[in-house]
Design a protein around this motif. Structure first.
Motif, PDB file in Angstrom:
ATOM      1  N   HIS A 197       0.824  -1.183   0.000  1.00 53.31           N
ATOM      2  CA  HIS A 197       0.000   0.000   0.000  1.00 53.31           C
ATOM      3  C   HIS A 197       0.872   1.253   0.000  1.00 53.31           C
ATOM      4  N   GLU A 198       0.519   2.198  -0.865  1.00 50.76           N
ATOM      5  CA  GLU A 198       1.272   3.442  -0.955  1.00 50.76           C
ATOM      6  C   GLU A 198       1.025   4.279   0.289  1.00 50.76           C
ATOM      7  N   PRO A 199       2.064   4.819   0.893  1.00 56.39           N
ATOM      8  CA  PRO A 199       1.856   5.620   2.100  1.00 56.39           C
ATOM      9  C   PRO A 199       1.173   6.944   1.781  1.00 56.39           C
ATOM     10  N   MET A 200       0.379   7.413   2.711  1.00 57.39           N
ATOM     11  CA  MET A 200      -0.268   8.714   2.573  1.00 57.39           C
ATOM     12  C   MET A 200       0.773   9.802   2.831  1.00 57.39           C
ATOM     13  N   ARG A 201       0.737  10.855   2.016  1.00 57.68           N
ATOM     14  CA  ARG A 201       1.631  11.978   2.239  1.00 57.68           C
ATOM     15  C   ARG A 201       0.998  13.255   1.703  1.00 57.68           C
ATOM     16  N   CYS A 202       1.559  14.372   2.107  1.00 59.51           N
ATOM     17  CA  CYS A 202       1.021  15.669   1.721  1.00 59.51           C
ATOM     18  C   CYS A 202       1.501  16.018   0.310  1.00 59.51           C
ATOM     19  N   VAL A 203       0.577  16.346  -0.583  1.00 58.32           N
ATOM     20  CA  VAL A 203       0.919  16.641  -1.975  1.00 58.32           C
ATOM     21  C   VAL A 203       0.208  17.920  -2.407  1.00 58.32           C
ATOM     22  N   CYS A 236      -2.585   9.489  -1.411  1.00 61.76           N
ATOM     23  CA  CYS A 236      -1.614   8.662  -2.125  1.00 61.76           C
ATOM     24  C   CYS A 236      -1.527   9.187  -3.555  1.00 61.76           C
ATOM     25  N   PRO A 237      -0.488   9.952  -3.899  1.00 63.11           N
ATOM     26  CA  PRO A 237      -0.466  10.634  -5.204  1.00 63.11           C
ATOM     27  C   PRO A 237      -0.510   9.689  -6.399  1.00 63.11           C
ATOM     28  N   HIS A 238       0.235   8.576  -6.341  1.00 65.46           N
ATOM     29  CA  HIS A 238       0.246   7.653  -7.475  1.00 65.46           C
ATOM     30  C   HIS A 238      -1.111   6.981  -7.646  1.00 65.46           C
ATOM     31  N   ALA A 239      -1.724   6.595  -6.532  1.00 67.63           N
ATOM     32  CA  ALA A 239      -3.051   5.981  -6.614  1.00 67.63           C
ATOM     33  C   ALA A 239      -4.085   6.988  -7.114  1.00 67.63           C
ATOM     34  N   LEU A 240      -3.991   8.241  -6.648  1.00 67.59           N
ATOM     35  CA  LEU A 240      -4.925   9.270  -7.099  1.00 67.59           C
ATOM     36  C   LEU A 240      -4.803   9.499  -8.600  1.00 67.59           C
ATOM     37  N   ARG A 241      -3.569   9.587  -9.083  1.00 65.23           N
ATOM     38  CA  ARG A 241      -3.369   9.784 -10.522  1.00 65.23           C
ATOM     39  C   ARG A 241      -3.913   8.595 -11.317  1.00 65.23           C
ATOM     40  N   ARG A 242      -3.685   7.390 -10.817  1.00 70.55           N
ATOM     41  CA  ARG A 242      -4.158   6.199 -11.518  1.00 70.55           C
ATOM     42  C   ARG A 242      -5.682   6.179 -11.592  1.00 70.55           C
ATOM     43  N   VAL A 243      -6.353   6.545 -10.518  1.00 71.06           N
ATOM     44  CA  VAL A 243      -7.811   6.571 -10.522  1.00 71.06           C
ATOM     45  C   VAL A 243      -8.320   7.587 -11.537  1.00 71.06           C
ATOM     46  N   ARG A 314     -11.023   0.097  -6.132  1.00 71.05           N
ATOM     47  CA  ARG A 314     -10.140  -0.505  -5.120  1.00 71.05           C
ATOM     48  C   ARG A 314      -9.104   0.501  -4.619  1.00 71.05           C
ATOM     49  N   LEU A 315      -8.527   1.265  -5.532  1.00 68.49           N
ATOM     50  CA  LEU A 315      -7.551   2.280  -5.123  1.00 68.49           C
ATOM     51  C   LEU A 315      -8.227   3.399  -4.333  1.00 68.49           C
ATOM     52  N   THR A 316      -9.451   3.729  -4.680  1.00 67.27           N
ATOM     53  CA  THR A 316     -10.179   4.753  -3.940  1.00 67.27           C
ATOM     54  C   THR A 316     -10.405   4.332  -2.494  1.00 67.27           C
ATOM     55  N   LEU A 317     -10.770   3.078  -2.288  1.00 74.13           N
ATOM     56  CA  LEU A 317     -10.943   2.580  -0.928  1.00 74.13           C
ATOM     57  C   LEU A 317      -9.632   2.634  -0.157  1.00 74.13           C
ATOM     58  N   ALA A 318      -8.519   2.351  -0.836  1.00 70.52           N
ATOM     59  CA  ALA A 318      -7.213   2.429  -0.175  1.00 70.52           C
ATOM     60  C   ALA A 318      -6.902   3.848   0.253  1.00 70.52           C
ATOM     61  N   MET A 319      -7.432   4.852  -0.450  1.00 73.87           N
ATOM     62  CA  MET A 319      -7.236   6.257  -0.089  1.00 73.87           C
ATOM     63  C   MET A 319      -8.304   6.747   0.877  1.00 73.87           C
TER      64      MET A 319
END
Length: 344
Positions: A197-203, A236-243, A314-319
């Motif tokens: 899981h990608e860590p949450m960070r400030c973007v 999660c910037p990579h997950a957000l971009r992918r969604v 699935r990525l949205t739920l992870a975020m």
């Protein structure tokens, strides 16, 4: 079979501390209450033993306090133990219920609560670890098969170009393109499932969105950006971009006039991808999130694997967000991604 189709180091990474759902102080409070009760019970038993020898039987029967006090304390200890067991089991039930549909594998604390509850937590955690290992193994096999299918598909594509009749050659090219998309979708899905899981960070969300729109512009695709966030976002910037890529690609595939609308509502960030395509039958607005499913009314417009929305959900739920679809009154579809915002 290529065993390196997926990086083995990317198997689900779970930690026993990840599922700690209640502070240890909750169980320490039971201990804090039970210790003085045990001391009082010992003192009451000693006093009752003394009273039965020092006082006449008529006085004990009349007042009854020396004999009743130990009984009351024993009842209090039993009730406290029952409440502790009830609270522990209830918290485990809440933890398991909340974990349904969540990406992270739930782990229960094994060193708190009664011994019976701790044993139940250890058994549950053991099943969770076994399930995670089995899932990782199956996904590795799926990814390896999908990866190895690329080679024969490439050979078939090259050989199909040697077909002289144009109609047959074009039909073969379409079929091979669809097969390649299914293979790439399977590989992408397996990689996403196996990845840590990608860590949450400030973007800087506005910069991320502007860069995404610029990439589409460079590729010759027009996507309008409306609104801005105006503040950093913890996600999660990579997950957000992918969604967003999956949602925008779907909109471009099935419609025109694609827009990405950005707005902030209270403590929520709403990112909506709007198009002017055919939309989806209301009864299927939730069904299309299932893997490999394609709505009949949209399948006729363009090819696809049916994995884009499943991966996006699935990525949205992870975020810790929500992803919903809604038909627009003016025609087309709105894919609405809602993410929580940290308090300023």
């Amino acid at each position: 079979m290529n065993a390196r189709a997926i990086d083995p180091s990317s198997t689900p990474n779970v930690s026993p501390r990840a599922g700690a759902f209640a502070p240890r102080g909750a169980w320490r409070s039971f201990e804090a209450w039970s210790r003085p009760l045990w001391v009082l019970l010992a003192a009451a038993c000693a006093y009752a033993s003394y009273a039965t020898h020092a006082l006449p039987w008529q006085g004990l029967v009349r007042f009854g306090l020396p004999l009743a006090l130990p009984v009351v304390l024993v009842a209090a200890l039993i009730a406290l133990r029952f409440v502790e067991l009830h609270v522990s089991v209830r918290r485990i039930a809440v933890m398991v219920e909340r974990s349904l549909g969540v990406e992270a594998q739930p782990f229960l604390p094994e060193d708190t609560g009664p011994a019976l509850v701790a044993r139940l937590a250890r058994a549950f955690n053991g099943c969770t670890r076994h399930r995670a290992r089995r899932q990782a193994e199956l996904l590795h096999v799926l990814a390896a098969y999908a990866h190895d299918l690329r080679t024969p598909l490439t050979r078939m594509t090259m050989r199909s170009e040697l077909v002289e009749e144009a109609a047959i050659r074009d039909a073969l090219a379409r079929d091979l393109a669809e097969m390649s998309e299914l293979v790439e979708g399977s590989l992408s899905c397996a990689r996403m499932q196996c990845s840590a899981h990608e860590p949450m960070r400030c973007v800087d969300a506005d910069s991320l969105l502007r860069a995404l729109i610029a990439d589409y512009r460079d590729a010759g695709r027009t996507v309008e950006l409306e609104g801005q966030v105006g503040r950093p976002v913890v996600t999660c910037p990579h997950a957000l971009r992918r969604v967003l890529v999956n949602l925008i690609d779907n909109a471009l595939r099935y419609g025109v006039d694609v827009r990405l609308s950005v707005r902030v509502e209270a403590q929520r960030l709403v990112l909506a991808v709007l198009d002017s395509g055919p939309g989806i039958v209301p009864a299927r607005l939730e069904t299309v999130f299932a893997a490999w499913y394609r709505a009949p009314e949209t399948a006729a417009f363009a090819s696809g694997s049916g994995l884009g929305l499943a991966i996006a959900r699935r990525l949205t739920l992870a975020m810790r967000g929500e992803l919903e679809l809604e038909n627009r009154r003016t025609g087309g579809l709105e894919a609405r991604l809602t993410l929580p915002l940290a308090a300023a």
